[in-house]
Design an enzyme around this catalytic site. Structure first.
Site, PDB file in Angstrom:
ATOM      1  N   HIS A   1       0.821  -1.218   0.000  1.00  0.00           N
ATOM      2  CA  HIS A   1       0.000   0.000   0.000  1.00  0.00           C
ATOM      3  C   HIS A   1       0.856   1.270   0.000  1.00  0.00           C
ATOM      4  O   HIS A   1       0.724   2.092  -0.921  1.00  0.00           O
ATOM      5  CB  HIS A   1      -0.969   0.003   1.176  1.00  0.00           C
ATOM      6  CG  HIS A   1      -1.656   1.312   1.380  1.00  0.00           C
ATOM      7  ND1 HIS A   1      -2.516   1.863   0.447  1.00  0.00           N
ATOM      8  CD2 HIS A   1      -1.581   2.218   2.401  1.00  0.00           C
ATOM      9  CE1 HIS A   1      -2.956   3.038   0.880  1.00  0.00           C
ATOM     10  NE2 HIS A   1      -2.399   3.271   2.057  1.00  0.00           N
TER      11      HIS A   1
ATOM     12  N   HIS B   1       3.980   6.838   5.567  1.00  0.00           N
ATOM     13  CA  HIS B   1       2.801   7.543   6.067  1.00  0.00           C
ATOM     14  C   HIS B   1       1.945   6.728   7.030  1.00  0.00           C
ATOM     15  O   HIS B   1       1.197   7.297   7.822  1.00  0.00           O
ATOM     16  CB  HIS B   1       1.954   8.065   4.895  1.00  0.00           C
ATOM     17  CG  HIS B   1       1.059   7.051   4.258  1.00  0.00           C
ATOM     18  ND1 HIS B   1       1.476   6.244   3.232  1.00  0.00           N
ATOM     19  CD2 HIS B   1      -0.233   6.723   4.491  1.00  0.00           C
ATOM     20  CE1 HIS B   1       0.478   5.468   2.846  1.00  0.00           C
ATOM     21  NE2 HIS B   1      -0.576   5.729   3.598  1.00  0.00           N
TER      22      HIS B   1
ATOM     23  N   GLU C   1       1.117   5.320  12.586  1.00  0.00           N
ATOM     24  CA  GLU C   1      -0.239   4.916  12.954  1.00  0.00           C
ATOM     25  C   GLU C   1      -0.349   3.416  13.241  1.00  0.00           C
ATOM     26  O   GLU C   1      -1.069   3.007  14.149  1.00  0.00           O
ATOM     27  CB  GLU C   1      -1.186   5.285  11.806  1.00  0.00           C
ATOM     28  CG  GLU C   1      -2.650   4.995  12.049  1.00  0.00           C
ATOM     29  CD  GLU C   1      -3.492   5.402  10.851  1.00  0.00           C
ATOM     30  OE1 GLU C   1      -4.569   4.806  10.674  1.00  0.00           O
ATOM     31  OE2 GLU C   1      -3.072   6.299  10.098  1.00  0.00           O
ATOM     32  N   ASP C   2       0.397   2.594  12.480  1.00  0.00           N
ATOM     33  CA  ASP C   2       0.162   1.147  12.519  1.00  0.00           C
ATOM     34  C   ASP C   2       1.339   0.317  13.006  1.00  0.00           C
ATOM     35  O   ASP C   2       1.237  -0.915  13.047  1.00  0.00           O
ATOM     36  CB  ASP C   2      -0.221   0.658  11.106  1.00  0.00           C
ATOM     37  CG  ASP C   2      -1.549   1.229  10.635  1.00  0.00           C
ATOM     38  OD1 ASP C   2      -2.402   1.514  11.483  1.00  0.00           O
ATOM     39  OD2 ASP C   2      -1.716   1.392   9.412  1.00  0.00           O
TER      40      ASP C   2
ATOM     41  N   ASP D   1      -3.204   8.371  -1.278  1.00  0.00           N
ATOM     42  CA  ASP D   1      -3.531   7.312  -0.325  1.00  0.00           C
ATOM     43  C   ASP D   1      -4.967   6.825  -0.550  1.00  0.00           C
ATOM     44  O   ASP D   1      -5.230   5.621  -0.632  1.00  0.00           O
ATOM     45  CB  ASP D   1      -3.351   7.849   1.094  1.00  0.00           C
ATOM     46  CG  ASP D   1      -3.847   6.880   2.159  1.00  0.00           C
ATOM     47  OD1 ASP D   1      -3.395   5.718   2.169  1.00  0.00           O
ATOM     48  OD2 ASP D   1      -4.688   7.283   2.982  1.00  0.00           O
TER      49      ASP D   1
ATOM     50  N   ASP E   1     -20.900  12.169 -27.294  1.00  0.00           N
ATOM     51  CA  ASP E   1     -21.323  12.214 -25.890  1.00  0.00           C
ATOM     52  C   ASP E   1     -20.218  11.771 -24.941  1.00  0.00           C
ATOM     53  O   ASP E   1     -20.252  12.091 -23.754  1.00  0.00           O
ATOM     54  CB  ASP E   1     -22.555  11.314 -25.661  1.00  0.00           C
ATOM     55  CG  ASP E   1     -23.785  11.811 -26.384  1.00  0.00           C
ATOM     56  OD1 ASP E   1     -23.974  13.036 -26.445  1.00  0.00           O
ATOM     57  OD2 ASP E   1     -24.555  10.974 -26.887  1.00  0.00           O
TER      58      ASP E   1
END
Length: 580
Positions: free
Chosen positions: A85, A109, A113-114, A174, A292
């Site tokens: 990721h 990043h 947090e993780d 992200d 279109d």
């Protein structure tokens, strides 16, 4: 020469791919959920070198190794290693030409947090600039913040963007990758993430002019929220594009006219993205024509003046529709976008949009603020890009009111303001002020500053007197009339449309009510003390009133006076605290 395909986002040698090939790639990406980036820093390194031509990738490899080590053992819902990721996010940004610092922050990043990796360690290992970016995109603890976590996280991102817009750019990349892999989420999470993306992240991408991200995010969220409509639109667009050769005579006539007018330019068909087609036609895919689902893009080798010559050439070759010319060169959009737009009648009788811009305008039209960031001479220029551009006034105004707004109100107001579109209004000095559609003169006044808004008494719109409730429109020149003793009234809330305007008005009205309540309570106390031969002014002068207020739990003496007026503080008991 290496160019970046505006639909595919990846580096491509030798110019953009044919429209049909680009559309197919976009369609596959919109419906696909297969992890596209495998562990290993090489995809990132390749994208970075292709977009920038730089060879020094030591910091990228070092950041990748750190992120891979910290996330080792963690898996995504797809079963892929978690490092895929942040690697994908960094690769998206690398293909856009972002700088090494941004890519390092993108790789790291999610570590704070993780994983056990702390912000302090990021600062020591990679420097303050990277740490600021990582901190800016790190979500707040859901357990600690509860239902306020989402709103406060967005507030934090907006605040961080005040110092460095790259925080928002990383957040958008992200979210794009999360949307690409949304198929592995539970149904209710897919819907929540897709809806939040359309309401908040996609409008942010548009406000910053990053259409290359906006288009794909649009389509991915569309596929998640309404897969049936997405599939029908996809099939109808494919069918219409298979008949795109019907527009060849139109292109031939246009190219001949450009040559006749001695304009060197490239004219190609440019596919619209699915969500745009679906929205413009209200979901009715019946009888979809090539015109279109495509537009003609004319890229001029020359100056702004050459664009106007090209417009004349287009109109000489293909009959224009009256009132459908838009000049975003003389008056650029709030997000840096510059082009000429016109609608003409093709030889087959269909209406088709034509967009004309120079090759220098093209990167900005696709990448918006990113084009300015990557052209900045150094990292400090990133902040200057925000502060020095009137185009970003909407973001600066957002920063002035968001801190006073409660969590739920902030998120709702942000969602409303971002979804409402924009009009470009001019000051008498020629500066552009971007406001939501249906904004009024009072919104314009507060956009100029709280002091101007608070003391407004009227407006002059295009040289004519107007009420503060008058709606302002794109191209209007507006001047605000003020008076030193003027102030907001309750009526202003009826026609104030911008969230920041309403916050300022409510704040001023609440402060006035508090002042009036404090004055009323003070008069009541002064009279009661006078009946006991005591002087409130003397008590205030020696600090007795403030001391009593603090003993009763009030931070300021005016709060105690207001409590008297409200009846929440017993006057007789209060009197007993004053010394005779």
């Amino acid at each position: 020469m290496t160019t970046i395909d505006p639909v595919d986002q990846g580096p491509r040698q030798g110019g953009p791919a044919p429209a049909w090939e680009r559309l197919l790639r976009l369609r596959r990406r919109a419906v696909g959920t297969v992890q596209s980036v495998q562990p290993g820093a090489e995809p990132l390194v390749a994208a970075y070198r292709a977009a920038t031509g730089r060879s020094d990738v030591h910091e990228l490899r070092r950041a990748y190794e750190t992120a891979e080590r910290m996330h080792r053992g963690q898996l995504r819902k797809s079963g892929a290693p978690y490092i895929t990721h942040p690697l994908a996010v960094a690769t998206i940004l690398a293909a856009m030409g972002m700088d090494t610092t941004t890519l390092v922050a993108a790789l790291l990043h999610d570590t704070v947090e993780d994983t056990p990796y702390t912000l302090g360690q990021v600062r020591v290992d990679f420097g303050e600039e990277v740490a600021v970016l990582v901190d800016g995109v790190t979500k707040l603890d859901g357990e600690l913040w509860g239902v306020r976590a989402e709103a406060e996280t967005f507030r934090k991102i907006v605040l961080a963007a005040a110092a460095d817009l790259r925080v928002l750019v990383i957040k958008l990349a992200d979210r794009l990758h999360n949307l690409r892999t949304l198929g592995f989420k539970e149904a209710h999470k897919r819907e929540r993430i897709a809806k939040a993306s359309l309401e908040l992240l996609v409008p942010f991408a548009e406000r910053l002019g990053i259409y290359v991200l906006k288009r794909e995010m649009d389509d991915l969220a569309f596929a998640a929220l309404d897969p049936g409509a997405h599939a029908r639109t996809d099939a109808a667009v494919r069918d219409a594009l298979a008949r795109a050769h019907l527009l060849d005579p139109t292109l031939d006539r246009l190219r001949a006219a450009l040559a006749e007018h001695q304009v060197t330019a490239e004219a190609t068909l440019r596919p619209r993205h699915l969500y745009k087609v679906h929205s413009d036609l209200d979901g009715d895919m019946t009888g979809l024509r090539p015109s279109d689902v495509t537009r003609i893009l004319v890229l001029v080798d020359g100056t702004e003046q050459d664009c106007y010559v090209a417009l004349g050439a287009v109109h000489s070759a293909l009959h224009p529709i009256s009132g459908r010319v838009k000049d975003f060169i003389a008056m650029p959009k709030f997000n840096f976008y510059q082009s000429l737009h016109t609608v003409v009648i093709a030889p087959v009788g269909d209406l088709i949009d034509v967009i004309i811009r120079t090759r220098d305008m093209h990167p900005v039209a696709e990448y918006g603020i990113v084009a300015h960031i990557r052209d900045a001479p150094d990292a400090a220029a990133t902040t200057d890009t925000v502060a020095g551009r009137r185009d970003l006034g909407w973001l600066l105004r957002l920063l002035t009111w968001q801190s006073d707004s409660p969590s739920a109100e902030f998120l709702d107001s942000l969602r409303t303001d971002l979804s409402s579109g924009n009009v470009a209004v001019f000051t008498s000095g020629g500066d552009i002020v971007a406001l939501p559609v249906h904004a009024t003169a009072i919104d314009f006044a507060y956009a100029l500053g709280a002091e101007t808004g608070d003391h407004s008494i009227g407006a002059v719109i295009n040289g004519r007197l107007a009420a503060l409730s008058a709606e302002v429109r794109s191209g209007n020149v507006v001047e605000i009339l003020t008076a030193p003793d003027a102030g907001p009234t309750e009526d202003w809330l009826r026609f104030a449309t911008c969230a920041q305007t309403r916050v300022h008005i409510l704040h001023r009205l609440n402060r006035r009510r508090a002042d009036e309540a404090a004055d009323a309570g003070r008069r009541t106390l002064a009279l009661a003390l006078a009946e006991r031969s005591m002087d409130l002014l003397a008590a205030e002068g020696c600090g007795e009133s403030l001391s009593i207020a603090r003993e009763l739990g009030y931070g300021e003496v005016d709060q105690m006076y207001a409590a008297i007026a409200a009846g929440s503080l017993d006057l007789d008991r209060l009197l007993g605290r004053f010394a005779y």
